[in-house]
Write an enzyme that holds these catalytic residues in place. Structure first.
Site, PDB file in Angstrom:
ATOM      1  N   ASP A  21      -8.869   6.341   8.500  1.00  0.00           N
ATOM      2  CA  ASP A  21      -9.813   5.290   8.072  1.00  0.00           C
ATOM      3  C   ASP A  21      -9.902   4.201   9.134  1.00  0.00           C
ATOM      4  OD1 ASP A  21     -11.559   4.158   6.031  1.00  0.00           O
ATOM      5  OD2 ASP A  21     -10.040   2.588   5.823  1.00  0.00           O
ATOM      6  N   PRO A  43       1.989  -2.582   9.298  1.00  0.00           N
ATOM      7  CA  PRO A  43       1.039  -3.414  10.049  1.00  0.00           C
ATOM      8  C   PRO A  43       1.057  -3.001  11.515  1.00  0.00           C
ATOM      9  CG  PRO A  43       2.892  -4.717   9.178  1.00  0.00           C
ATOM     10  CD  PRO A  43       3.217  -3.291   8.929  1.00  0.00           C
ATOM     11  N   ALA A  46      -3.888   2.495   8.043  1.00  0.00           N
ATOM     12  CA  ALA A  46      -3.399   1.154   8.397  1.00  0.00           C
ATOM     13  C   ALA A  46      -4.178   0.553   9.572  1.00  0.00           C
ATOM     14  CB  ALA A  46      -1.907   1.215   8.671  1.00  0.00           C
ATOM     15  N   ARG A  47      -3.792   0.868  10.782  1.00  0.00           N
ATOM     16  CA  ARG A  47      -4.497   0.378  11.967  1.00  0.00           C
ATOM     17  C   ARG A  47      -4.545   1.502  13.001  1.00  0.00           C
ATOM     18  NH1 ARG A  47      -6.223  -2.801   9.152  1.00  0.00           N
ATOM     19  NH2 ARG A  47      -6.248  -5.067   9.227  1.00  0.00           N
ATOM     20  N   HIS A  65     -13.275   2.485   8.097  1.00  0.00           N
ATOM     21  CA  HIS A  65     -12.461   1.366   7.594  1.00  0.00           C
ATOM     22  C   HIS A  65     -12.993   0.839   6.250  1.00  0.00           C
ATOM     23  CE1 HIS A  65      -9.316  -1.640   9.138  1.00  0.00           C
ATOM     24  NE2 HIS A  65      -9.336  -1.662   7.811  1.00  0.00           N
ATOM     25  N   ASP A 113      11.056   2.661   6.061  1.00  0.00           N
ATOM     26  CA  ASP A 113      10.652   1.261   6.195  1.00  0.00           C
ATOM     27  C   ASP A 113      11.832   0.492   6.776  1.00  0.00           C
ATOM     28  OD1 ASP A 113       9.947  -1.563   5.544  1.00  0.00           O
ATOM     29  OD2 ASP A 113       8.306  -0.614   4.458  1.00  0.00           O
ATOM     30  N   ILE A 144       0.835  -1.212   0.000  1.00  0.00           N
ATOM     31  CA  ILE A 144       0.000   0.000   0.000  1.00  0.00           C
ATOM     32  C   ILE A 144       0.869   1.262   0.000  1.00  0.00           C
ATOM     33  CG2 ILE A 144      -1.773   1.276   1.285  1.00  0.00           C
ATOM     34  CD1 ILE A 144      -2.759  -1.551   2.283  1.00  0.00           C
ATOM     35  N   GLU A 146     -12.256   0.839  16.937  1.00  0.00           N
ATOM     36  CA  GLU A 146     -13.276   0.794  15.878  1.00  0.00           C
ATOM     37  C   GLU A 146     -14.151  -0.461  15.888  1.00  0.00           C
ATOM     38  OE1 GLU A 146     -10.509   0.929  12.497  1.00  0.00           O
ATOM     39  OE2 GLU A 146     -11.216  -1.071  11.962  1.00  0.00           O
TER      40      GLU A 146
END
Ligand code: NAD
Length: 332
Positions: A260, A208, A235-236, A297, A177, A158, A265
């Site tokens: 998102d 992640p 992502a989360r 989401h 990264d 992504i 959530e």
């Protein structure tokens, strides 16, 4: 070949019908998820696919599937938390998932939210609709995307798709990264995280959720960001300390946020008619800010993604039923 598709959503049907026609497969779609009550429906089928977050039930489900001659459980989704992997293994059932169905879908939502914030659409909307204020002033002047530096934390499927879009729009793209991918070189410059906090006008999260990434954006990090920067999280939710984010937005430490995902959530995203008392206070506080945009989401939810989830899982189902192997098998 006969395939049973458990937990079919209406939006999947056209893609499933097309896939069945193209592969000349006898496909039956049912609404029910796979569990102890519905497992017997699989009798007489060669393969199954599932899409559900609820548990697939007791070990008897796996024993029955194996006794029907079924060799796999193909999940039309990323997560396999609802599968008892030990029971699947004990019954020689190969489990597959669809890990990457459309990185572009999520990337585009992140860029859309960033553009919304950058052009202050939520702020203009609130001024016009709440106060009938149709004016503008120097505090509302916008930046253009090609003048922006974008910092991406996490540059996998992504993050890479996001880098490509921002690059195509003319932005300067920085990535951070733990792994290095030479394929990103034409689109982005690898930097340390401090450089991203210091230089980025838009920071977009694409890692992640791991022990090493949980809460990676907290009070300290928010203070390091430019006061004019926007934070985007596709992502989360738990990558961000929500309390610290609310404080930073209130104190003007950053200019806005596009989200998102939220840490809490699962208690309300995806549900209808959520009672006022069950809507979490942090959501209410964030949603009331005109410089925050929240979606429940749904970044993944595009026609391309729906088609790919159906096609990839269904192809895996018949490949394994025919004795083949899939690169989407869950190794456990
Ligand atoms: P991916 O595995 O392809 O990429 C994740 C990247 O994060 C990898 O390159 C990895 O090296 C990097 N990473 C891991 N730990 C890191 C760290 N500490 N610092 C910097 N980088 C780190 O995953 P993906 O397909 O790009 O998905 C990313 C995340 O997006 C998923 O884990 C999931 O949480 C989220 N997601 C959201 C939606 C949505 O609808 N909002 C849909 C799918 C996935």
């Amino acid at each position: 070949m006969k395939v049973l598709m458990y937990g079919t959503h209406p939006y999947e049907k056209p893609y499933a019908e097309k896939w069945a026609q193209q592969t000349q497969t006898e496909l039956k779609m049912i609404d029910e998820p796979l569990n102890d009550e519905t497992v017997d429906l699989a009798k007489g089928f060669d393969a199954i696919t599932v899409l559900q977050t609820a548990s697939m039930g007791s070990t008897a489900v796996y024993e029955k599937l194996a006794s029907f001659g079924i060799k796999q459980i193909s999940c039309r989704m990323v997560g396999v938390d609802m599968v008892d992997l030990d029971a699947a293994k004990a019954n020689h059932l190969i489990v597959t998932n669809v890990a990457s169905y459309s990185p572009r879908a999520i990337a585009e939502m992140g860029v859309a939210q960033a553009m919304y914030l950058l052009r202050r659409i939520g702020i203009f909307d609130a001024r016009m609709n709440q106060n009938h204020d149709f004016s503008w002033n120097e505090t509302l002047i916008s930046n253009e995307i090609y003048n922006c530096t974008v910092g991406l934390i996490g540059a996998g499927h992504i993050g890479t798709a996001t880098a490509q879009i921002y690059k195509a729009l003319g932005a300067r793209v920085l990535v951070n990264d733990i792994a290095y991918d030479p394929a990103l070189e034409p689109f982005a410059e690898y930097v340390d995280r401090e450089t991203i906090f210091k230089e980025a006008d838009i920071i977009s999260l694409h890692t992640p959720l791991l022990p090493s990434t949980r809460g990676m954006i907290g009070e300290k990090e928010l203070k390091k960001m430019k006061k004019t920067a926007y934070l985007i999280n596709m992502a989360r939710g738990a990558l961000i300390d929500t309390t610290a984010l609310i404080k930073a937005l209130k104190d003007g430490e950053i200019a806005g946020a596009g989200l998102d995902t939220l840490a809490d959530e699962t208690t309300f995203f995806g549900q209808t008619n959520v009672a006022e008392k069950d809507v979490p206070a942090d959501y209410k506080e964030l949603a009331a800010m005109p410089n925050v945009v929240i979606t429940p989401h749904v970044a993944f939810f595009t026609q391309t993604a729906a088609r790919n989830m159906v096609q990839i899982a269904s192809n895996d189902a018949i490949t394994i039923a025919n004795g083949g192997r899939s690169r989407n098998e869950i190794r456990y």
